[in-house]
Design an enzyme around this catalytic site. Structure first.
Site, PDB file in Angstrom:
ATOM      1  N   PHE A  12       0.825  -1.209   0.000  1.00  0.00           N
ATOM      2  CA  PHE A  12       0.000   0.000   0.000  1.00  0.00           C
ATOM      3  C   PHE A  12       0.862   1.263   0.000  1.00  0.00           C
ATOM      4  O   PHE A  12       0.822   2.069  -0.938  1.00  0.00           O
ATOM      5  CB  PHE A  12      -0.943  -0.043   1.203  1.00  0.00           C
ATOM      6  N   ASP A  32       9.796  -7.177  -3.395  1.00  0.00           N
ATOM      7  CA  ASP A  32       8.604  -7.633  -2.682  1.00  0.00           C
ATOM      8  C   ASP A  32       8.431  -9.132  -2.858  1.00  0.00           C
ATOM      9  O   ASP A  32       8.722  -9.665  -3.930  1.00  0.00           O
ATOM     10  CB  ASP A  32       7.352  -6.903  -3.198  1.00  0.00           C
ATOM     11  N   PHE A  35       3.643 -11.251  -0.186  1.00  0.00           N
ATOM     12  CA  PHE A  35       2.853 -11.824   0.905  1.00  0.00           C
ATOM     13  C   PHE A  35       1.610 -10.967   1.138  1.00  0.00           C
ATOM     14  O   PHE A  35       0.494 -11.473   1.219  1.00  0.00           O
ATOM     15  CB  PHE A  35       3.692 -11.924   2.182  1.00  0.00           C
ATOM     16  N   GLY A  37       1.859  -7.592  -0.527  1.00  0.00           N
ATOM     17  CA  GLY A  37       1.957  -6.704  -1.685  1.00  0.00           C
ATOM     18  C   GLY A  37       1.259  -7.304  -2.893  1.00  0.00           C
ATOM     19  O   GLY A  37       1.001  -8.513  -2.951  1.00  0.00           O
ATOM     20  N   THR A  91      10.583 -11.130   9.377  1.00  0.00           N
ATOM     21  CA  THR A  91      10.618 -10.056   8.383  1.00  0.00           C
ATOM     22  C   THR A  91      11.163  -8.773   8.994  1.00  0.00           C
ATOM     23  O   THR A  91      12.006  -8.094   8.398  1.00  0.00           O
ATOM     24  CB  THR A  91       9.221  -9.821   7.791  1.00  0.00           C
ATOM     25  N   TYR A 144       4.434  -8.139  15.868  1.00  0.00           N
ATOM     26  CA  TYR A 144       4.651  -6.906  15.101  1.00  0.00           C
ATOM     27  C   TYR A 144       5.315  -5.841  15.964  1.00  0.00           C
ATOM     28  O   TYR A 144       6.352  -5.273  15.585  1.00  0.00           O
ATOM     29  CB  TYR A 144       3.316  -6.397  14.569  1.00  0.00           C
ATOM     30  N   LYS A 148       9.267  -4.661  15.408  1.00  0.00           N
ATOM     31  CA  LYS A 148       9.614  -3.301  15.003  1.00  0.00           C
ATOM     32  C   LYS A 148      10.507  -2.619  16.040  1.00  0.00           C
ATOM     33  O   LYS A 148      11.404  -1.832  15.686  1.00  0.00           O
ATOM     34  CB  LYS A 148       8.339  -2.480  14.786  1.00  0.00           C
TER      35      LYS A 148
END
Length: 314
Positions: A12, A32, A35, A37, A91, A144, A148
């Site tokens: 996005f 990319d 997954f 995207g 990731t 997440y 991060k």
């Protein structure tokens, strides 16, 4: 002309960033693994001779010569990052290590797309960059949030130990065209439900707050941050400080879509923050007076038009 690598470039935000940087005369490499995207978001750019698309997962090393790296790769909505929490952590962490290694080898400047989620369910409101956050390290959202947070630590340590030129931004709730209909984000959920006259799902009592920024404002902030001097690494909040309750957002969207939808209430998900609002004083100071230009009404109208097209195509 700069050679710029964008990980998560078919997502996005990444697809908007690819478009903007190409329009400014740069060579852009979009990386990319699709997954979350979608190639459809960037297919209109593929005729540009200065645009390159590579299918690759950032958890594996990648070698290329570039001047700048925007590290955006990571599922960003709860429905996606909770789908495979181990993959999400990999990731964020391995992706950061691999991209920082690339930046170290090539001398590239690298920007980390961090998140307001590192503040968790905040006890300080609004959230300034010096606030350490209030995060459940083993909760449903921790894959997440903690991924991060670890990535930010890696960026700071690569800068201090290896002189890598790093930039860290913390992105607050962002919306706009090219959002996925099934991403579970509140703006896309409410708009789709309203356009189809379905019940609009409110979690909890609807009084929890969020601050919504339009995607073009985010992209502008990202580019300005990348262009700051090397001695400023952040982190910097990039978001819209105007705060809305979920009820206000739902009623606003119902009005704009002239929907017949009713509001229905569901239990609040685990560890869902009760409030989220950025303190953007540092961004204004360091990013040449950056602040959001698109208010919620204008942004929602553009986003509603986009989703109307999506529904008509299906």
């Amino acid at each position: 002309m700069k050679r710029i690598l964008i990980t998560g470039g078919a997502g996005f935000v990444g697809s908007h960033l690819c478009e903007r940087l190409l329009n400014e005369g740069n060579e852009v490499i979009c990386l990319d693994n699709y997954f979350t995207g979608r190639k459809s978001k960037i297919v209109h750019l593929m005729d540009n001779p200065f645009f390159e698309v590579i299918r690759h997962d950032v958890t594996m090393p990648y070698f290329i010569e570039v001047d700048e790296i925007y590290n955006l790769a990571c599922p960003a909505s709860p429905i996606h990052y909770q789908q495979n929490p181990i993959k999400t952590i990999k990731t964020s962490v391995l992706g950061a290590i691999n991209m920082l290694g690339l930046a170290k080898r090539t001398g590239a400047k690298i920007l980390q797309a961090s998140t307001s989620e590192i503040y968790g369910d905040p006890e300080l409101h609004p959230q300034p960059e010096h606030y350490w956050g209030h995060v459940n390290p083993i909760g449903i959202r921790s894959c997440y949030d903690e991924g991060k947070r670890c990535a930010e630590s890696l960026f700071v340590n690569y800068h201090e130990s290896n002189d890598v030129r790093v930039k860290i931004i913390r992105i607050f709730n962002t919306y706009g065209p090219k959002m996925e209909p099934d991403d579970g984000r509140v703006v896309s959920n409410f708009i789709l439900q309203a356009l189809q006259n379905k019940d609009i799902t409110i979690f909890g009592d609807g009084m929890q707050t969020r601050s919504f920024q339009y995607v073009s404002d985010l992209v502008e902030g990202m580019i300005r941050m990348m262009n700051t001097t090397d001695d400023f690494i952040g982190p910097v909040n990039i978001g819209n400080p105007t705060e809305f309750t979920m009820l206000e957002l739902a009623k606003n969207i119902i009005q704009l879509t002239q929907s017949k939808s009713n509001l229905v209430y569901m239990p609040l998900p685990e560890d869902d923050p009760s409030q989220r609002q950025p303190d953007i004083r540092l961004a204004k100071e360091k990013l040449n007076g950056w602040e959001p230009q698109i208010d919620l009404q204008e942004g929602l109208k553009k986003t509603i038009s986009y989703f109307k097209e999506i529904i008509s195509e299906n």
